[in-house]
Design a protein around this motif. Structure first.
Motif, PDB file in Angstrom:
ATOM      1  N   LEU A   1       0.822  -1.209   0.000  1.00 52.82           N
ATOM      2  CA  LEU A   1       0.000   0.000   0.000  1.00 52.82           C
ATOM      3  C   LEU A   1       0.860   1.265   0.000  1.00 52.82           C
ATOM      4  O   LEU A   1       0.409   2.338   0.379  1.00 52.82           O
ATOM      5  N   SER A   2       2.087   1.115  -0.462  1.00 52.97           N
ATOM      6  CA  SER A   2       2.986   2.262  -0.550  1.00 52.97           C
ATOM      7  C   SER A   2       2.380   3.335  -1.451  1.00 52.97           C
ATOM      8  O   SER A   2       1.813   3.043  -2.501  1.00 52.97           O
ATOM      9  N   GLY A   3       2.492   4.572  -1.032  1.00 51.72           N
ATOM     10  CA  GLY A   3       1.956   5.669  -1.833  1.00 51.72           C
ATOM     11  C   GLY A   3       0.497   5.967  -1.577  1.00 51.72           C
ATOM     12  O   GLY A   3      -0.067   6.850  -2.224  1.00 51.72           O
ATOM     13  N   CYS A   4      -0.119   5.264  -0.627  1.00 54.97           N
ATOM     14  CA  CYS A   4      -1.538   5.474  -0.322  1.00 54.97           C
ATOM     15  C   CYS A   4      -1.701   6.155   1.037  1.00 54.97           C
ATOM     16  O   CYS A   4      -0.849   6.044   1.909  1.00 54.97           O
ATOM     17  N   VAL A   5      -2.807   6.840   1.191  1.00 52.15           N
ATOM     18  CA  VAL A   5      -3.173   7.413   2.481  1.00 52.15           C
ATOM     19  C   VAL A   5      -3.665   6.275   3.383  1.00 52.15           C
ATOM     20  O   VAL A   5      -4.517   5.480   2.967  1.00 52.15           O
ATOM     21  N   PRO A   6      -3.154   6.150   4.599  1.00 51.79           N
ATOM     22  CA  PRO A   6      -3.563   5.040   5.474  1.00 51.79           C
ATOM     23  C   PRO A   6      -4.929   5.279   6.105  1.00 51.79           C
ATOM     24  O   PRO A   6      -5.063   5.443   7.322  1.00 51.79           O
ATOM     25  N   ALA A   7      -5.944   5.329   5.276  1.00 52.26           N
ATOM     26  CA  ALA A   7      -7.308   5.573   5.749  1.00 52.26           C
ATOM     27  C   ALA A   7      -8.277   4.837   4.832  1.00 52.26           C
ATOM     28  O   ALA A   7      -8.038   4.725   3.626  1.00 52.26           O
ATOM     29  N   PHE A   8      -9.363   4.361   5.401  1.00 49.03           N
ATOM     30  CA  PHE A   8     -10.338   3.558   4.660  1.00 49.03           C
ATOM     31  C   PHE A   8     -11.742   4.110   4.885  1.00 49.03           C
ATOM     32  O   PHE A   8     -12.050   4.689   5.918  1.00 49.03           O
ATOM     33  N   GLY A   9     -12.587   3.927   3.891  1.00 51.63           N
ATOM     34  CA  GLY A   9     -14.010   4.189   4.052  1.00 51.63           C
ATOM     35  C   GLY A   9     -14.408   5.638   4.191  1.00 51.63           C
ATOM     36  O   GLY A   9     -15.519   5.925   4.661  1.00 51.63           O
ATOM     37  N   ARG A  10     -13.568   6.580   3.785  1.00 54.44           N
ATOM     38  CA  ARG A  10     -13.892   7.988   3.995  1.00 54.44           C
ATOM     39  C   ARG A  10     -14.966   8.516   3.050  1.00 54.44           C
ATOM     40  O   ARG A  10     -15.420   9.643   3.206  1.00 54.44           O
ATOM     41  N   HIS A  11     -15.345   7.722   2.092  1.00 49.40           N
ATOM     42  CA  HIS A  11     -16.442   8.096   1.193  1.00 49.40           C
ATOM     43  C   HIS A  11     -17.792   7.673   1.756  1.00 49.40           C
ATOM     44  O   HIS A  11     -18.832   7.900   1.125  1.00 49.40           O
ATOM     45  N   GLY A  12     -17.792   7.006   2.902  1.00 49.10           N
ATOM     46  CA  GLY A  12     -19.038   6.574   3.504  1.00 49.10           C
ATOM     47  C   GLY A  12     -19.783   5.524   2.704  1.00 49.10           C
ATOM     48  O   GLY A  12     -21.013   5.407   2.809  1.00 49.10           O
ATOM     49  N   SER A  13     -19.056   4.751   1.891  1.00 50.17           N
ATOM     50  CA  SER A  13     -19.613   3.695   1.017  1.00 50.17           C
ATOM     51  C   SER A  13     -20.307   4.241  -0.223  1.00 50.17           C
ATOM     52  O   SER A  13     -20.840   3.466  -1.019  1.00 50.17           O
ATOM     53  N   TYR A  14     -20.311   5.550  -0.424  1.00 55.46           N
ATOM     54  CA  TYR A  14     -20.963   6.120  -1.604  1.00 55.46           C
ATOM     55  C   TYR A  14     -19.979   6.162  -2.772  1.00 55.46           C
ATOM     56  O   TYR A  14     -18.881   6.706  -2.642  1.00 55.46           O
ATOM     57  N   PRO A  15     -20.360   5.634  -3.942  1.00 57.38           N
ATOM     58  CA  PRO A  15     -19.531   5.796  -5.136  1.00 57.38           C
ATOM     59  C   PRO A  15     -19.773   7.173  -5.753  1.00 57.38           C
ATOM     60  O   PRO A  15     -20.693   7.895  -5.354  1.00 57.38           O
ATOM     61  N   ILE A  16     -18.926   7.552  -6.734  1.00 58.85           N
ATOM     62  CA  ILE A  16     -19.196   8.779  -7.485  1.00 58.85           C
ATOM     63  C   ILE A  16     -20.498   8.590  -8.254  1.00 58.85           C
ATOM     64  O   ILE A  16     -20.692   7.578  -8.926  1.00 58.85           O
ATOM     65  N   ARG A  17     -21.369   9.560  -8.189  1.00 61.18           N
ATOM     66  CA  ARG A  17     -22.631   9.475  -8.917  1.00 61.18           C
ATOM     67  C   ARG A  17     -22.674  10.497 -10.043  1.00 61.18           C
ATOM     68  O   ARG A  17     -21.984  11.520 -10.007  1.00 61.18           O
ATOM     69  N   LEU A  18     -23.465  10.175 -11.027  1.00 62.43           N
ATOM     70  CA  LEU A  18     -23.578  11.030 -12.201  1.00 62.43           C
ATOM     71  C   LEU A  18     -24.007  12.435 -11.786  1.00 62.43           C
ATOM     72  O   LEU A  18     -24.970  12.613 -11.052  1.00 62.43           O
ATOM     73  N   GLY A  19     -23.281  13.425 -12.242  1.00 64.23           N
ATOM     74  CA  GLY A  19     -23.613  14.811 -11.954  1.00 64.23           C
ATOM     75  C   GLY A  19     -22.937  15.388 -10.732  1.00 64.23           C
ATOM     76  O   GLY A  19     -22.944  16.618 -10.548  1.00 64.23           O
ATOM     77  N   TRP A  20     -22.339  14.548  -9.894  1.00 67.46           N
ATOM     78  CA  TRP A  20     -21.731  15.048  -8.665  1.00 67.46           C
ATOM     79  C   TRP A  20     -20.603  16.033  -8.930  1.00 67.46           C
ATOM     80  O   TRP A  20     -20.518  17.090  -8.306  1.00 67.46           O
ATOM     81  N   LEU A  21     -19.701  15.688  -9.833  1.00 72.35           N
ATOM     82  CA  LEU A  21     -18.514  16.518 -10.036  1.00 72.35           C
ATOM     83  C   LEU A  21     -18.888  17.880 -10.619  1.00 72.35           C
ATOM     84  O   LEU A  21     -18.303  18.902 -10.255  1.00 72.35           O
ATOM     85  N   ALA A  22     -19.859  17.887 -11.516  1.00 75.61           N
ATOM     86  CA  ALA A  22     -20.313  19.167 -12.076  1.00 75.61           C
ATOM     87  C   ALA A  22     -20.930  20.039 -10.987  1.00 75.61           C
ATOM     88  O   ALA A  22     -20.736  21.260 -10.967  1.00 75.61           O
ATOM     89  N   LYS A  23     -21.673  19.431 -10.068  1.00 78.57           N
ATOM     90  CA  LYS A  23     -22.264  20.193  -8.963  1.00 78.57           C
ATOM     91  C   LYS A  23     -21.180  20.762  -8.052  1.00 78.57           C
ATOM     92  O   LYS A  23     -21.283  21.907  -7.581  1.00 78.57           O
ATOM     93  N   VAL A  24     -20.153  19.964  -7.802  1.00 74.37           N
ATOM     94  CA  VAL A  24     -19.054  20.440  -6.959  1.00 74.37           C
ATOM     95  C   VAL A  24     -18.388  21.645  -7.607  1.00 74.37           C
ATOM     96  O   VAL A  24     -18.125  22.659  -6.946  1.00 74.37           O
ATOM     97  N   TYR A  25     -18.109  21.551  -8.890  1.00 72.98           N
ATOM     98  CA  TYR A  25     -17.452  22.664  -9.573  1.00 72.98           C
ATOM     99  C   TYR A  25     -18.314  23.928  -9.499  1.00 72.98           C
ATOM    100  O   TYR A  25     -17.810  25.012  -9.173  1.00 72.98           O
ATOM    101  N   SER A  26     -19.578  23.787  -9.784  1.00 73.13           N
ATOM    102  CA  SER A  26     -20.471  24.941  -9.788  1.00 73.13           C
ATOM    103  C   SER A  26     -20.533  25.588  -8.404  1.00 73.13           C
ATOM    104  O   SER A  26     -20.485  26.818  -8.275  1.00 73.13           O
ATOM    105  N   ALA A  27     -20.618  24.759  -7.365  1.00 77.93           N
ATOM    106  CA  ALA A  27     -20.724  25.293  -6.010  1.00 77.93           C
ATOM    107  C   ALA A  27     -19.428  25.978  -5.570  1.00 77.93           C
ATOM    108  O   ALA A  27     -19.445  27.069  -4.996  1.00 77.93           O
ATOM    109  N   LEU A  28     -18.280  25.355  -5.850  1.00 74.59           N
ATOM    110  CA  LEU A  28     -17.004  25.905  -5.396  1.00 74.59           C
ATOM    111  C   LEU A  28     -16.579  27.122  -6.192  1.00 74.59           C
ATOM    112  O   LEU A  28     -15.848  27.981  -5.683  1.00 74.59           O
ATOM    113  N   ARG A  29     -17.010  27.212  -7.409  1.00 72.58           N
ATOM    114  CA  ARG A  29     -16.696  28.406  -8.199  1.00 72.58           C
ATOM    115  C   ARG A  29     -17.331  29.633  -7.556  1.00 72.58           C
ATOM    116  O   ARG A  29     -16.765  30.727  -7.566  1.00 72.58           O
ATOM    117  N   GLU A  30     -18.494  29.435  -6.947  1.00 79.80           N
ATOM    118  CA  GLU A  30     -19.181  30.544  -6.287  1.00 79.80           C
ATOM    119  C   GLU A  30     -18.711  30.740  -4.844  1.00 79.80           C
ATOM    120  O   GLU A  30     -18.665  31.872  -4.353  1.00 79.80           O
TER     121      GLU A  30
END
Length: 330
Positions: free
Chosen positions: A6-35
């Motif tokens: 596990l060299s090169g990895c952050v020693p932490a697990f499960g920080r996504h709360g079991s949620y995968p990336i969902r369609l539209g999430w990244l675009a929403k993040v960009y829009s929110a953080l731009r503002e």
């Protein structure tokens, strides 16, 4: 001596709360953080991002893990999330390369960025694609192997529950359930774009008591051979940048193929696919700047006459018809 698994990895697990990336999430993040760079810290974050409160943290996790945002310095109001050049290059709603992930090539690219990140925030996924030798396995097999890898890496052994969260997110992100799909899982199936890649699947050969949903899995070796050649060649050059080969101006095809952090392993691509992608890049978008020398007596050698990271960016600019590439997210 080989590096810990596990060299090169952050020693932490499960920080996504079991949620995968969902369609539209990244675009929403960009829009929110731009503002508002503090959008994640605001009480109204679930309303602004259009998700449940428990998903806000997952959205931040995935955006950071892919190098699309970075954490700023903590303030009294919270820790801001800063859009990186990579995040703006990909997600800008007017000039971004693919803000809504319409092009399947972008899913391959994000898969590569998530697993090749330094540090990688997904130790379980990194282990599965980079180190795991089985093609058919159970969730319990993988969970035990990841716990062992953590011990070998000198980490505190994670609990089965935490590693289980990672495996749940992995299967939800990549593996389509066997039909018939329960109605409760249909929405998640339709909003999980990475399942298009076909990297992971429920094992249809499991029978009887072994038919527990999602327990038996198949990792589709060589599935990365279907990835666009620009993405494979870009991954080779990005890996060459992180592999400290710039001073020599070359890297062997064998290293690209077999290193646990390289494109052959993480993208599940074989030698022929990597060679074909690099040959194309040397003949077209990067003519005169890279070359692949084939040899019967020794390993094939990729050489480059300029730093490999800008060359990788040039490939992405060519693939997405953009004036430049995303640059280094750090």
């Amino acid at each position: 001596m080989p590096e810990p698994p596990l060299s090169g990895c952050v020693p932490a697990f499960g920080r996504h709360g079991s949620y995968p990336i969902r369609l539209g999430w990244l675009a929403k993040v960009y829009s929110a953080l731009r503002e508002d760079p503090l959008a994640f810290s605001r009480p109204q974050a679930p309303v602004v991002l259009g998700v449940g409160a428990s998903m806000v943290r997952a959205m931040r996790f995935w955006s950071r893990a892919a190098g699309l945002i970075r954490d700023g310095k903590r303030t009294a109001a919270g820790r801001p999330a800063i859009l990186t050049r990579r995040g703006t290059w990909l997600l800008d709603d007017e000039h971004g390369a693919d803000p809504y992930l319409d092009d399947p090539a972008t899913l391959w690219l994000l898969h590569w960025w998530l697993l090749s990140a330094r540090p990688c925030h997904l130790p379980t996924a990194r282990f599965l694609f980079g180190h795991w030798w089985k093609s058919r396995f159970t969730r319990a097999d993988l969970r035990a192997a990841v716990q062992r890898a953590a011990r070998l890496s000198g980490w505190r052994e994670p609990s089965p529950r935490l590693v289980g969260r990672d495996i749940t997110a992995l299967t939800a992100r990549y593996a389509a359930p066997r039909p018939p799909v329960p109605a409760a899982a249909l929405e998640e199936l339709l909003t999980s774009p990475f399942r298009q890649l076909g990297l992971l699947a429920a094992d249809p050969s499991a029978t009887g008591q072994d038919r527990a949903p999602g327990e038996h899995l198949i990792l589709h070796r060589h599935r990365g051979n279907t990835a666009p050649r620009a993405i494979l060649a870009c991954a080779c050059l990005e890996y060459a940048h992180t592999a400290a080969t710039q001073q020599h101006g070359s890297i062997t095809l064998g290293r690209l193929l077999t290193d646990p952090a390289g494109p052959g392993r993480l993208l599940l691509a074989d030698r022929a696919a990597l060679r074909a992608a690099l040959t194309w890049a040397a003949e077209e978008p990067l003519a005169g700047r890279i070359a692949l020398t084939e040899s019967a007596a020794a390993d094939d050698l990729l050489t480059f006459t300029a730093p490999p990271l800008p060359l990788a960016g040039h490939l992405l600019a060519h693939r997405y018809h953009r004036p430049d590439g995303p640059g280094d997210p750090r």
